[in-house]
Design a protein around this motif. Structure first.
Motif, PDB file in Angstrom:
ATOM      1  N   ASP A  17       6.551  -1.858  12.298  1.00 10.41           N
ATOM      2  CA  ASP A  17       5.262  -1.185  12.562  1.00 10.41           C
ATOM      3  C   ASP A  17       4.450  -0.947  11.337  1.00 10.41           C
ATOM      4  O   ASP A  17       3.236  -0.840  11.431  1.00 10.41           O
ATOM      5  N   PHE A  18       5.273  -0.248  10.364  1.00  8.29           N
ATOM      6  CA  PHE A  18       4.408   0.107   9.158  1.00  8.29           C
ATOM      7  C   PHE A  18       5.564   0.438   8.234  1.00  8.29           C
ATOM      8  O   PHE A  18       6.824   0.363   8.498  1.00  8.29           O
ATOM      9  N   GLY A  19       5.289   0.643   6.992  1.00  8.85           N
ATOM     10  CA  GLY A  19       6.130   1.049   5.811  1.00  8.85           C
ATOM     11  C   GLY A  19       5.676   2.687   5.832  1.00  8.85           C
ATOM     12  O   GLY A  19       4.503   3.044   5.938  1.00  8.85           O
ATOM     13  N   VAL A  20       6.599   3.436   5.008  1.00  4.83           N
ATOM     14  CA  VAL A  20       6.474   4.624   4.434  1.00  4.83           C
ATOM     15  C   VAL A  20       6.552   4.938   3.058  1.00  4.83           C
ATOM     16  O   VAL A  20       7.698   4.406   2.477  1.00  4.83           O
ATOM     17  N   ILE A  21       5.565   5.338   2.424  1.00  3.68           N
ATOM     18  CA  ILE A  21       5.850   5.715   0.851  1.00  3.68           C
ATOM     19  C   ILE A  21       5.830   7.114   0.639  1.00  3.68           C
ATOM     20  O   ILE A  21       4.744   7.817   1.322  1.00  3.68           O
ATOM     21  N   SER A  22       6.693   7.747   0.488  1.00  6.76           N
ATOM     22  CA  SER A  22       6.957   9.160   0.199  1.00  6.76           C
ATOM     23  C   SER A  22       7.270   9.871  -1.334  1.00  6.76           C
ATOM     24  O   SER A  22       8.092   9.282  -1.966  1.00  6.76           O
ATOM     25  N   ASP A  23       6.623  10.736  -1.609  1.00  8.64           N
ATOM     26  CA  ASP A  23       6.945  11.560  -2.846  1.00  8.64           C
ATOM     27  C   ASP A  23       8.212  12.211  -2.503  1.00  8.64           C
ATOM     28  O   ASP A  23       8.459  12.001  -1.243  1.00  8.64           O
ATOM     29  N   ILE A  24       8.807  12.665  -3.369  1.00  4.89           N
ATOM     30  CA  ILE A  24      10.253  13.405  -3.268  1.00  4.89           C
ATOM     31  C   ILE A  24       9.899  15.070  -3.504  1.00  4.89           C
ATOM     32  O   ILE A  24      10.096  16.063  -2.788  1.00  4.89           O
ATOM     33  N   ASP A  25       9.568  15.272  -4.886  1.00  4.10           N
ATOM     34  CA  ASP A  25       9.454  16.604  -5.074  1.00  4.10           C
ATOM     35  C   ASP A  25       8.370  17.409  -4.461  1.00  4.10           C
ATOM     36  O   ASP A  25       7.123  17.160  -4.590  1.00  4.10           O
ATOM     37  N   ASP A  26       8.777  18.557  -3.792  1.00 10.25           N
ATOM     38  CA  ASP A  26       7.837  19.356  -2.889  1.00 10.25           C
ATOM     39  C   ASP A  26       7.275  18.681  -1.772  1.00 10.25           C
ATOM     40  O   ASP A  26       6.214  19.068  -1.290  1.00 10.25           O
ATOM     41  N   THR A  27       7.678  17.487  -1.441  1.00  6.74           N
ATOM     42  CA  THR A  27       7.428  16.779  -0.351  1.00  6.74           C
ATOM     43  C   THR A  27       8.625  16.515   0.520  1.00  6.74           C
ATOM     44  O   THR A  27       8.484  16.879   1.914  1.00  6.74           O
ATOM     45  N   VAL A  28       9.615  16.074   0.106  1.00 14.36           N
ATOM     46  CA  VAL A  28      10.951  16.198   0.948  1.00 14.36           C
ATOM     47  C   VAL A  28      11.713  17.592   0.399  1.00 14.36           C
ATOM     48  O   VAL A  28      12.241  17.842   1.495  1.00 14.36           O
TER      49      VAL A  28
END
Length: 378
Positions: free
Chosen positions: A160-171
């Motif tokens: 459907d799509f991909g996800v690009i995520s930060d880690i620090d203060d996001t996860v």
């Protein structure tokens, strides 16, 4: 100091650093301080035609996995070991994948990369594939075989799509805006005691399943944390059941051209571009936070890759950044993409459901997990 003299100065300092590293390695081997060598593979990724896998060859610092009962001094000791790195430069590493052999050499900082042509249509089984790694060169007496297994994701099925995520203060809360808090969090806690934001695991699992309920949508984590924290961050994702995906961190040491190699913004832009170019037919959701430059970075990506970004989620971590995010949101709106400032995972989940990116039952899953997480931290 002129720019030319500045570059010359950095080059000289960097060459001195390399000589010091060589001396440290030589002395460490002579004194028996290097008793074993370690290949540290970083999770890689592949499309249908090309595979990418990076890693590093270092002295084995014998960093054991964390446990829920580890004390602060044990966490600090492990962090010290992670940063007390003795690198192994200019040695040959062999990779074995799908019956093919590939060779590369570590650079002066001990890093290696494989960028090799493959035919993914002939590879069956799981979307996560093993790459066997072998150290070809003899570094110390009685070295024996030095091997490792690298993991590479090959996205398969209906994506459907991909996800690009930060880690620090996001996860996970880091306190990146407050240096003392960030240092305390980084060195005194471990994968069990550093707790992600409530509901993150359920939200990211729902996104991984997407519209059809199958765990096929790929995740990529782009962070400015140093590679020294790679094993810690992998462990953090595993302990808290957050979908795994390649971590794209950075080397923060001195380089020939910069006092600190690769700025936060330049690093994240480079890595996100790499992902988008690697998967040219896949759209992405971007997750970041308001604490640093994620809104600015994601705006630049939207400009460079029209039609590739579905939405940008920015976790609201401090009121002082509201005006900055608002300005960047207005700029991004000119390109037809909405940057959404979200208070928590429930808000992000509702938006994802409204857009049909995840199934409706994801809201209950996130709400339940969020409540459990919050009760556990009270």
């Amino acid at each position: 100091m002129t720019a030319k003299k500045g570059k010359l100065f950095l080059t000289i300092i960097y060459e001195i650093k390399l000589k010091v590293n060589q001396v440290i390695l030589w002395v460490s081997i002579k004194l028996g301080l290097v008793s074993s060598i370690l290949i540290v593979p970083y999770q890689g990724f592949s499309n249908q035609k090309e595979l990418y896998l990076a890693g590093r060859v270092i002295r084995d610092n014998r960093v054991k996995k964390s446990t829920p009962t580890d004390r602060i001094w044990q966490n600090i000791d492990k962090m010290f070991r992670r940063f007390n790195t003795v690198v192994i430069p200019h040695v040959q590493v062999k990779a074995l994948f799908a019956g093919q052999e590939f060779f590369t050499k570590t650079n002066e900082e001990g890093y290696f990369e494989f960028k090799v042509a493959i035919d993914a249509s002939k590879i069956s089984g799981s979307r996560w594939q093993n790459v066997e790694l072998y150290l070809v060169d003899q570094i110390i007496k009685g070295q024996g075989y030095v091997t490792a297994i690298g993991k590479v994701v090959i996205p398969k099925g209906t994506l459907d799509f991909g996800v690009i995520s930060d880690i620090d203060d996001t996860v996970v809360p880091t306190g990146a805006m407050r240096l003392t808090e960030m240092l305390k969090t980084t060195f005194a806690k471990n994968a069990y005691t550093r707790v992600p934001f409530a509901g993150v695991s359920a939200l990211y699992k729902a996104l991984e399943k997407g519209r059809d309920g199958l765990e096929s949508n790929p995740f990529f984590y782009v962070s400015s944390s140093p590679w020294n924290l790679y094993d810690f961050l992998i462990e953090l994702l595993e302990v808290h059941a957050i979908p795994k995906g390649p971590l794209m961190l950075r080397d923060i040491g001195l380089s020939r051209t910069e006092l600190i190699a690769g700025s936060h913004e330049a690093h994240k832009l480079e890595q996100i571009r790499k992902i988008l170019l690697f998967y040219p037919h896949l759209s992405f959701l971007l997750f970041g936070d308001s604490g640093q430059d994620d809104p600015e970075i994601y705006l630049q990506i939207v400009k460079e890759f029209p039609g590739r970004i579905l939405k940008v989620f920015i976790r609201d971590i401090h009121a002082s950044r509201h005006e900055f995010v608002k300005r960047k949101s207005k700029e991004m709106a000119q390109y037809g993409i909405e940057m959404q400032l979200v208070e928590d995972t429930l808000a992000a989940t509702r938006i994802a459901i409204e857009n049909g990116w995840i199934l409706p039952d994801g809201l209950e899953d996130v709400a339940v997990e969020k409540a459990i997480n919050e009760n556990a931290t009270e």
